[in-house]
Design an enzyme around this catalytic site. Structure first.
Site, PDB file in Angstrom:
ATOM      1  CD  GLU A  30     -44.521 -17.107 -48.030  1.00 54.21           C
ATOM      2  OE1 GLU A  30     -45.252 -17.770 -47.274  1.00 54.21           O
ATOM      3  OE2 GLU A  30     -43.820 -17.622 -48.901  1.00 54.21           O
ATOM      4  CB  CYS A  33     -45.220 -35.205 -48.774  1.00 57.63           C
ATOM      5  SG  CYS A  33     -45.317 -36.076 -47.189  1.00 57.63           S
ATOM      6  CB  CYS A  58     -43.873 -42.908 -51.150  1.00 56.89           C
ATOM      7  SG  CYS A  58     -45.047 -42.331 -49.900  1.00 56.89           S
ATOM      8  CB  CYS A  64     -40.755 -39.066 -51.882  1.00 49.27           C
ATOM      9  SG  CYS A  64     -40.183 -38.050 -50.512  1.00 49.27           S
ATOM     10  CB  CYS A  71     -39.871 -41.252 -45.401  1.00 46.25           C
ATOM     11  SG  CYS A  71     -41.545 -40.956 -44.820  1.00 46.25           S
TER      12      CYS A  71
END
Length: 335
Positions: free
Chosen positions: A36, A191, A198, A201, A207
């Site tokens: 991270e 995205c 899309c 997606c 959305c």
DNA sequence: AACCCGGGGAC
DNA sequence: GTCCCAGGGTT
């Protein structure tokens, strides 16, 4: 919306998400934390090799805590944002003193180099805590999903996005790792900032940007910083007898904090003053772009007969260079 | 709230 | 060239 989003995302992540990353699926705090921090503002492709080297050299948090800071900086060199390496080392020592990583986001966030989003990522991946991350991916996904019109750079918008993100987390705590990874994978693979896919997606039906055909307009980001320009002369001093280099360590704060570099001068006469009457070899200028300014560096090469110049620093033999953290443009210059 | 902090990938 | 990246710390 609140109850439909997470199940769709989780199912998609398990089938289509990224599972081949070196840290994928890990629930070990040390490995998750290291990944991270390295991934803060840094792309996966860049992190891979650094992550492998770090794990090999520092297999656990105790090995990292026991290492000298200079060894950590040397291994971090080239990755950028060097305060991360300093904080990483301090964090390792704090964790070692605690006897292990804390198990809540609130406690993790108290540690150096761990902010709100990183704390929540660790807590979600390792301890199933039901709190959302909010990184660049999530801001973009949320702004489109909800047709969120505010400027995401503003503090008020950030506060609202945190609340919206937390409202979407799954009911079952055990789903938090897949959900969190799904947010990142969705933002990274579908995205995307430009030309989102899309058609593939999993949450396109939910959305609002997709419904309104406004994917390209969201999110809204205002801040446009003006880049400055700096110019320095860079003294590449080589000892005649063995080609050792004169390096000096940068201060603990500022650009290249803690790294080692050739001496920098504000002007050519200042540099020349150290080597009166001596001819300098002019090397091609280096243009190095940082976030807030463009840096033009003029390398000047010279030989030093014997002894030491009147400068801070030390002679470093060629074969010792790997133990020193050198910034990327210097690594390139030295070839 | 504004600013500082790297380097590289992708377009 | 521009934008962006699994952001955090300092002032």
């Amino acid at each position: 919306m609140n109850t439909e989003f997470a199940p769709l995302l989780i199912a998609w992540q398990r089938r289509h998400g990224r599972h081949e990353l070196p840290w994928s699926g890990s629930r070990e705090p040390y490995r998750v934390w290291l990944s991270e921090v390295m991934l803060q503002q840094t792309q996966v492709a860049t992190v891979r090799a650094y992550y492998a080297r770090f794990l090999e050299r520092f297999p656990d948090v105790h090995a990292l805590a026991a290492a000298p800071l200079d060894a950590v900086l040397a291994l971090w060199a080239g990755l950028g944002y060097y305060s991360r390496a300093r904080n990483l080392h301090a964090c390792a020592q704090a964790v070692a003193a605690l006897g292990g990583f804390p198990r809540t986001a609130a406690e993790l966030e108290q540690l150096p180099g761990i902010g709100r989003s990183t704390a929540r990522a660790i807590a979600a991946f390792c301890f199933d805590e039901r709190l959302s991350i909010l990184d660049g991916n999530v801001k973009r996904v949320l702004a489109r999903l909800l047709a969120f019109e505010q400027d995401t750079a503003q503090a008020r918008a950030q506060r609202e996005l945190w609340a919206l993100a937390d409202a979407l987390v799954p009911t079952r705590a055990a789903d938090m790792p897949a959900y969190t990874q799904g947010l990142m994978d969705l933002g990274s693979t579908l995205c995307t900032p430009r030309q989102p896919r899309c058609g593939e997606c999993p949450v396109a039906v939910l959305c609002q940007a997709q419904t309104q055909g406004r994917q390209a307009e969201l999110p809204v980001k205002s801040r446009r910083l003006t880049r400055g320009r700096r110019e320095h002369w860079w003294l590449w001093l080589e000892r005649a007898e063995d080609q050792a280099l004169w390096l000096q360590q940068r201060p603990a704060k500022g650009v290249w904090a803690g790294l080692w570099t050739l001496p920098l001068f504000d002007s050519e006469p200042e540099l020349q003053a150290l080597l009166p009457g001596q001819a300098l070899e002019l090397l091609p200028r280096i243009e190095h772009a940082l976030t807030h300014f463009d840096w033009v560096l003029h390398p000047r090469r010279a030989r030093w007969p014997q002894g030491e110049p009147e400068l801070p620093g030390r002679w470093v033999a060629r074969e010792e260079l790997p133990r020193y953290g050198l910034p990327a443009p210097l690594r390139k210059l030295l070839g």
